[in-house]
Write a protein that holds these residues in place. Sequence first.
Motif, PDB file in Angstrom:
ATOM      1  N   LEU A 268      44.180  -2.172 -22.280  1.00  0.00           N
ATOM      2  CA  LEU A 268      42.910  -2.122 -21.922  1.00  0.00           C
ATOM      3  C   LEU A 268      42.335  -3.236 -22.446  1.00  0.00           C
ATOM      4  CD1 LEU A 268      42.405   0.294 -19.131  1.00  0.00           C
ATOM      5  CD2 LEU A 268      43.190  -1.577 -18.913  1.00  0.00           C
ATOM      6  N   THR A 269      41.768  -2.747 -23.846  1.00  0.00           N
ATOM      7  CA  THR A 269      40.604  -3.246 -24.564  1.00  0.00           C
ATOM      8  C   THR A 269      41.236  -4.193 -25.456  1.00  0.00           C
ATOM      9  OG1 THR A 269      39.898  -1.537 -25.331  1.00  0.00           O
ATOM     10  CG2 THR A 269      39.335  -2.918 -27.328  1.00  0.00           C
ATOM     11  N   LEU A 270      42.158  -4.756 -25.673  1.00  0.00           N
ATOM     12  CA  LEU A 270      43.497  -5.843 -25.705  1.00  0.00           C
ATOM     13  C   LEU A 270      43.472  -6.770 -24.815  1.00  0.00           C
ATOM     14  CD1 LEU A 270      45.348  -6.429 -28.225  1.00  0.00           C
ATOM     15  CD2 LEU A 270      47.054  -5.667 -26.960  1.00  0.00           C
ATOM     16  N   LYS A 271      43.469  -7.077 -23.656  1.00  0.00           N
ATOM     17  CA  LYS A 271      43.450  -7.978 -22.515  1.00  0.00           C
ATOM     18  C   LYS A 271      42.241  -8.453 -22.840  1.00  0.00           C
ATOM     19  CE  LYS A 271      47.256  -6.400 -19.770  1.00  0.00           C
ATOM     20  NZ  LYS A 271      47.751  -5.208 -17.705  1.00  0.00           N
ATOM     21  N   GLU A 272      41.376  -7.038 -22.830  1.00  0.00           N
ATOM     22  CA  GLU A 272      39.545  -8.069 -22.848  1.00  0.00           C
ATOM     23  C   GLU A 272      39.165  -9.013 -24.146  1.00  0.00           C
ATOM     24  OE1 GLU A 272      37.261  -4.309 -22.533  1.00  0.00           O
ATOM     25  OE2 GLU A 272      37.747  -3.988 -20.943  1.00  0.00           O
ATOM     26  N   GLN A 273      39.647  -8.343 -25.082  1.00  0.00           N
ATOM     27  CA  GLN A 273      39.687  -9.299 -26.579  1.00  0.00           C
ATOM     28  C   GLN A 273      40.353  -9.843 -26.931  1.00  0.00           C
ATOM     29  OE1 GLN A 273      38.588  -5.627 -28.918  1.00  0.00           O
ATOM     30  NE2 GLN A 273      36.889  -4.719 -27.735  1.00  0.00           N
ATOM     31  N   TYR A 274      41.774 -10.070 -26.932  1.00  0.00           N
ATOM     32  CA  TYR A 274      42.513 -10.882 -27.730  1.00  0.00           C
ATOM     33  C   TYR A 274      42.851 -11.927 -26.651  1.00  0.00           C
ATOM     34  CZ  TYR A 274      46.903 -12.595 -30.239  1.00  0.00           C
ATOM     35  OH  TYR A 274      47.183 -13.152 -31.387  1.00  0.00           O
ATOM     36  N   GLN A 275      42.450 -12.967 -27.509  1.00  0.00           N
ATOM     37  CA  GLN A 275      43.170 -14.743 -26.917  1.00  0.00           C
ATOM     38  C   GLN A 275      44.463 -14.868 -27.332  1.00  0.00           C
ATOM     39  OE1 GLN A 275      41.914 -16.277 -24.386  1.00  0.00           O
ATOM     40  NE2 GLN A 275      43.680 -17.366 -24.481  1.00  0.00           N
ATOM     41  N   PRO A 276      45.985 -15.095 -26.683  1.00  0.00           N
ATOM     42  CA  PRO A 276      46.942 -15.247 -26.993  1.00  0.00           C
ATOM     43  C   PRO A 276      47.163 -16.666 -27.800  1.00  0.00           C
ATOM     44  CG  PRO A 276      47.342 -14.393 -25.125  1.00  0.00           C
ATOM     45  CD  PRO A 276      45.639 -14.301 -24.978  1.00  0.00           C
ATOM     46  N   GLY A 277      47.723 -16.497 -29.114  1.00  0.00           N
ATOM     47  CA  GLY A 277      47.118 -17.768 -29.727  1.00  0.00           C
ATOM     48  C   GLY A 277      46.034 -18.060 -30.452  1.00  0.00           C
ATOM     49  N   SER A 278      45.457 -16.801 -30.894  1.00  0.00           N
ATOM     50  CA  SER A 278      44.209 -16.472 -31.634  1.00  0.00           C
ATOM     51  C   SER A 278      44.535 -16.725 -32.711  1.00  0.00           C
ATOM     52  CB  SER A 278      43.234 -15.971 -30.514  1.00  0.00           C
ATOM     53  OG  SER A 278      42.967 -14.240 -30.837  1.00  0.00           O
ATOM     54  N   ILE A 279      45.627 -15.662 -33.123  1.00  0.00           N
ATOM     55  CA  ILE A 279      46.053 -15.558 -34.478  1.00  0.00           C
ATOM     56  C   ILE A 279      47.342 -17.029 -34.734  1.00  0.00           C
ATOM     57  CG2 ILE A 279      44.999 -13.540 -34.715  1.00  0.00           C
ATOM     58  CD1 ILE A 279      47.540 -12.435 -34.528  1.00  0.00           C
ATOM     59  N   GLN A 280      46.901 -17.242 -35.993  1.00  0.00           N
ATOM     60  CA  GLN A 280      48.188 -17.449 -36.843  1.00  0.00           C
ATOM     61  C   GLN A 280      48.608 -17.367 -37.973  1.00  0.00           C
ATOM     62  OE1 GLN A 280      49.264 -20.358 -34.840  1.00  0.00           O
ATOM     63  NE2 GLN A 280      48.350 -19.943 -32.829  1.00  0.00           N
ATOM     64  N   THR A 281      50.157 -17.199 -37.883  1.00  0.00           N
ATOM     65  CA  THR A 281      51.041 -16.437 -38.716  1.00  0.00           C
ATOM     66  C   THR A 281      51.751 -16.941 -39.648  1.00  0.00           C
ATOM     67  OG1 THR A 281      50.276 -14.172 -38.187  1.00  0.00           O
ATOM     68  CG2 THR A 281      51.662 -14.005 -40.138  1.00  0.00           C
ATOM     69  N   LYS A 282      52.515 -16.911 -40.232  1.00  0.00           N
ATOM     70  CA  LYS A 282      53.566 -17.779 -41.228  1.00  0.00           C
ATOM     71  C   LYS A 282      55.109 -17.658 -40.156  1.00  0.00           C
ATOM     72  CE  LYS A 282      56.368 -16.723 -44.258  1.00  0.00           C
ATOM     73  NZ  LYS A 282      56.720 -16.642 -45.568  1.00  0.00           N
ATOM     74  N   ARG A 283      55.926 -18.324 -39.453  1.00  0.00           N
ATOM     75  CA  ARG A 283      56.533 -17.371 -39.207  1.00  0.00           C
ATOM     76  C   ARG A 283      58.273 -18.079 -39.531  1.00  0.00           C
ATOM     77  NH1 ARG A 283      55.812 -15.749 -34.907  1.00  0.00           N
ATOM     78  NH2 ARG A 283      58.212 -15.470 -34.561  1.00  0.00           N
ATOM     79  N   VAL A 284      59.186 -17.199 -39.584  1.00  0.00           N
ATOM     80  CA  VAL A 284      60.738 -17.534 -40.293  1.00  0.00           C
ATOM     81  C   VAL A 284      61.604 -17.487 -39.386  1.00  0.00           C
ATOM     82  CG1 VAL A 284      62.060 -16.477 -41.787  1.00  0.00           C
ATOM     83  CG2 VAL A 284      59.341 -16.714 -42.057  1.00  0.00           C
TER      84      VAL A 284
ATOM     85  N   ILE B  27      50.430  -8.743 -23.448  1.00  0.00           N
ATOM     86  CA  ILE B  27      49.435  -9.095 -24.174  1.00  0.00           C
ATOM     87  C   ILE B  27      49.802  -8.159 -25.604  1.00  0.00           C
ATOM     88  CG2 ILE B  27      49.029  -6.603 -24.198  1.00  0.00           C
ATOM     89  CD1 ILE B  27      47.132 -10.542 -24.177  1.00  0.00           C
ATOM     90  N   GLN B  28      50.284  -7.018 -25.944  1.00  0.00           N
ATOM     91  CA  GLN B  28      51.439  -6.492 -27.044  1.00  0.00           C
ATOM     92  C   GLN B  28      52.378  -7.787 -27.435  1.00  0.00           C
ATOM     93  OE1 GLN B  28      52.166  -2.751 -25.099  1.00  0.00           O
ATOM     94  NE2 GLN B  28      52.008  -2.132 -27.142  1.00  0.00           N
ATOM     95  N   ILE B  29      53.066  -8.019 -27.031  1.00  0.00           N
ATOM     96  CA  ILE B  29      53.581  -8.800 -27.014  1.00  0.00           C
ATOM     97  C   ILE B  29      53.644 -10.555 -27.765  1.00  0.00           C
ATOM     98  CG2 ILE B  29      56.381 -10.601 -26.035  1.00  0.00           C
ATOM     99  CD1 ILE B  29      56.743  -8.011 -24.435  1.00  0.00           C
ATOM    100  N   GLU B  30      52.314 -10.548 -26.790  1.00  0.00           N
ATOM    101  CA  GLU B  30      52.124 -12.064 -27.308  1.00  0.00           C
ATOM    102  C   GLU B  30      51.336 -11.706 -28.666  1.00  0.00           C
ATOM    103  OE1 GLU B  30      52.092 -15.048 -25.812  1.00  0.00           O
ATOM    104  OE2 GLU B  30      52.438 -14.973 -23.741  1.00  0.00           O
ATOM    105  N   ARG B  31      50.650 -10.849 -28.985  1.00  0.00           N
ATOM    106  CA  ARG B  31      50.130 -10.420 -30.238  1.00  0.00           C
ATOM    107  C   ARG B  31      50.976 -10.524 -31.284  1.00  0.00           C
ATOM    108  NH1 ARG B  31      46.310  -5.512 -32.017  1.00  0.00           N
ATOM    109  NH2 ARG B  31      48.806  -4.440 -31.575  1.00  0.00           N
TER     110      ARG B  31
END
Length: 260
Positions: A16-32, A120-124
Amino acid sequence: MTILDKILAEKKKEVLTLKEQYQPGSIQTKRVNISLYDTFMKADKMNIIAEMKRASPSKGLINDGVEPAEQGKIYEKCGAGAISVLTDYPFFQGKIEDMQAVREIVDIPVLNKDFIIDKIQIERAYDAGANLILLIAAALPEKKLRELYKYASDKGLEILFEVHNEEELAVAQRIGATIIGVNNRDLKSFEVDLAITEHLAAKIDTTKTLLISESGMKERADVERVQKAGAKGILVGETMMRSVNLKETFDILRVPLGES
């Protein structure tokens, strides 16, 4: 309430908190872009998913001073086939930043080890650089598991589908899971029994499905036992986190595959 019930109750609040506070794509990490399935199925030695966790509900604090990036690099250097990072905080003292730190430093597959109950957890997990997510059969109804499995697959993520008994294995097979993790630890009682892998492996076509045996790997004899049952990979957490000589621990556990 079982430990799993308690974890899932907390996870619902977190989502519930993640849905309120996390915007998909807002963090970027190296992809392998590397497939755990492909690399593990072709290996000639037991593949190890080395886990990073500071604590657990059954053991309490295990290694609360661990530096994720440093530990991840050592794991890779010692021969880990993949790294599992616990990102649950209330019960395991983990966080998503731990996985990001590992992803930035290693070039092998990274598993987001968490109790996934929502998209939302999968997006993060994707944004944080995961190659795989964990879905636990005991945690959700089959319909929800199927929905999350497809959602993750469509994003290019692999799924470690965790089961503990015949009913859960049947769910995994109906959904079409190609990577099945048999958890030797009962998530309700937290007791460990390697016979769980032996029993369920007999019902899995291990020429097409990658079987990972999870929990209870302490010595070579444990690994040889699940290897003979058909496992091509093991997930090892506490043993790695407590090891004083990781190279030696890896060398002991990486038994040859294809021998019985």
